[in-house]
Design a protein around this motif. Structure first.
Motif, short mmCIF file in Angstrom:
data_model
loop_
_atom_site.label_atom_id
_atom_site.label_comp_id
_atom_site.label_asym_id
_atom_site.label_seq_id
_atom_site.Cartn_x
_atom_site.Cartn_y
_atom_site.Cartn_z
N TYR A 118 25.81 71.80 3.37
CA TYR A 118 24.43 71.80 2.92
C TYR A 118 23.60 70.90 3.82
O TYR A 118 24.03 69.81 4.20
CB TYR A 118 24.31 71.25 1.49
CG TYR A 118 24.74 72.22 0.41
CD1 TYR A 118 23.88 73.21 -0.03
CD2 TYR A 118 25.99 72.11 -0.19
CE1 TYR A 118 24.26 74.09 -1.04
CE2 TYR A 118 26.38 72.98 -1.21
CZ TYR A 118 25.50 73.96 -1.63
OH TYR A 118 25.87 74.83 -2.62
N TYR A 159 22.31 80.77 3.86
CA TYR A 159 21.56 81.01 2.64
C TYR A 159 20.50 79.93 2.48
O TYR A 159 20.65 78.81 2.98
CB TYR A 159 22.47 80.98 1.41
CG TYR A 159 23.70 81.85 1.52
CD1 TYR A 159 23.67 83.18 1.16
CD2 TYR A 159 24.90 81.32 1.99
CE1 TYR A 159 24.80 83.98 1.26
CE2 TYR A 159 26.03 82.11 2.11
CZ TYR A 159 25.98 83.44 1.74
OH TYR A 159 27.10 84.22 1.85
N ASP A 163 18.88 77.64 -0.44
CA ASP A 163 19.35 77.18 -1.75
C ASP A 163 18.24 76.41 -2.46
O ASP A 163 17.61 75.52 -1.87
CB ASP A 163 20.59 76.29 -1.57
CG ASP A 163 21.09 75.75 -2.89
OD1 ASP A 163 21.62 76.53 -3.68
OD2 ASP A 163 20.96 74.53 -3.12
N ASP A 178 20.79 80.60 -4.96
CA ASP A 178 20.73 80.68 -3.50
C ASP A 178 20.75 82.14 -3.08
O ASP A 178 21.22 83.01 -3.80
CB ASP A 178 21.87 79.89 -2.85
CG ASP A 178 23.23 80.25 -3.42
OD1 ASP A 178 23.58 81.44 -3.38
OD2 ASP A 178 23.95 79.35 -3.89
N HIS A 191 31.58 79.52 -3.31
CA HIS A 191 30.15 79.84 -3.39
C HIS A 191 29.96 80.95 -4.39
O HIS A 191 30.53 82.01 -4.29
CB HIS A 191 29.67 80.28 -2.00
CG HIS A 191 28.24 80.66 -1.99
ND1 HIS A 191 27.83 81.92 -1.66
CD2 HIS A 191 27.12 79.95 -2.26
CE1 HIS A 191 26.52 81.98 -1.70
NE2 HIS A 191 26.07 80.80 -2.08
#
Length: 377
Positions: A30, A58, A60, A105, A193
């Protein structure tokens, strides 16, 4: 339809630099949380891929876990892996999504092949540094974004410092000399995920490929325009219900409608497996947030979603039919083989009768012996 106040916040950009990229061992990373459009966002990356040999990227909603049930936030965004040798080879993909509790996300499971990313000659890794760019435009309204803007973003940040992230404020603010620099962080999470389904490559359309003006309401993908023209001619309420909306809201609304229409126009019954049905369901739920009168379209969508069971049943029937056909062919082959064997048996019996004529059987184990000569006395 209720008269709802909406506003569109300008695009905001930020860049995430990740050093020692090829040495990363974490399954997913992240970026640090960044406030854009009044809401906390972060980039989620799977450096070795989330499902196959592709980099997965992605966007988020960083505060998703702390928000009450039923929240939603609509955003249009792009993610890019910067080519540090030649900008024209930068890989950028755009999409839009209604973020909510079940889908905090959203992005691209198959963003780009890992082979290209990790090849030093391609220009995506220079000095073992990877640069990720995100651009986010958030739609705010009383219902589309039911979130608490007073959340403290500092409470959402965790992990060790790993590089530098620059946040670019919209152009009008840059003229005032506003620019913020934040350090990026990498947080490791052992859990799988869950927020983004692994959709096949190419299933998410790119709304920024080739755009055309649609009745002066906004820029829409070329492939969607004739479909929208047709349905708006047949259902004028589609245009009337959006008259009091902002320009960007209208653009997003008709883009969402175009995606559903394009899906129904281009997909075939045989395409409706679990993944494509899930994708259509997502497109439909996003379209419903724009409050069109869709009573004319819903039966077609529900029929398409119901095709999943039909396709599964059809595949089962086809498999059984193929099995029956194969067994029937095998039976014919065996019957033909049996008939040939019966003929061979009759010939063998006839040959045996002929061979036994005048034949006297003897003990094959008997001693041959010899005749002794007689002695003369």
């Amino acid at each position: 339809m209720d008269n709802q106040q909406t506003s569109h916040l300008p695009n905001e950009k930020f860049t995430w630099r990740i050093d020692n990229f090829s040495k990363l061992t974490s399954k997913k990373l992240y970026s640090k949380t960044v406030i854009m459009g009044g809401y906390p966002w972060r980039i989620l990356m799977f450096p070795k891929g989330n499902n196959g040999g592709y980099l997965s990227l992605y966007l988020d909603a960083a505060d998703a876990q702390s928000l009450p049930a039923g929240w939603s936030r609509f955003a249009r965004f792009s993610l890019a892996v910067i080519n540090q040798v030649s900008a024209k080879y930068t890989v950028r993909k755009d999409t839009q999504h209604c973020f909510k509790s079940s889908e905090g996300d959203w992005g691209f499971t198959s963003f780009m092949p890992l082979g290209e990313l990790y090849d030093p000659s391609k220009g995506y890794l220079v000095g073992d540094t990877c640069i990720i760019n995100a651009e986010v435009s958030t739609l705010t309204s009383e219902k589309e974004n039911q979130v608490d803007k007073a959340s403290d973003p500092a409470s959402l940040e965790s992990g060790d410092q790993a590089g530098q992230m620059e946040v670019e404020i919209p152009q009008k603010d840059q003229k005032q000399g506003v620019k913020t620099s934040l350090s990026a962080c990498v947080s490791l999470e052992p859990a799988e995920h869950r927020g983004t389904p692994s959709l096949p490559a190419g299933l998410i359309s790119n709304p920024m490929d080739e755009l055309s003006d649609f009745r002066g309401l906004g820029k829409i993908e070329n492939a969607f325009v004739p479909l929208l023209e047709e349905v708006c001619s047949n259902h004028p309420s589609l245009l009337e219900c959006q008259q009091k909306r902002s320009g960007r809201f209208i653009e997003w609304a008709f883009t969402a409608l175009g995606r559903v229409l394009h899906f129904l126009k281009t997909k075939r019954v045989k395409d409706m497996n679990d993944e494509t049905c899930e994708h259509l369901q997502i497109l439909w739920e996003e379209l419903e947030t724009f409050r069109f009168d869709l009573t004319w379209l819903e039966p077609h969508v529900q029929s398409a979603l119901g095709m999943r069971n039909y396709v599964q049943k059809a595949m089962q029937v086809k498999k059984l039919r193929d099995n029956v056909s194969a067994l029937e062919m095998e039976m014919k082959r065996l019957k033909a083989k049996l008939a040939a064997a019966e003929i061979d048996l009759e010939i063998a019996k006839r040959d045996l009768v002929l061979a036994e004529e005048g034949f006297e059987e003897r003990d094959l184990d008997a001693e041959l012996g010899y005749v002794r000569p007689q002695t003369v006395r």
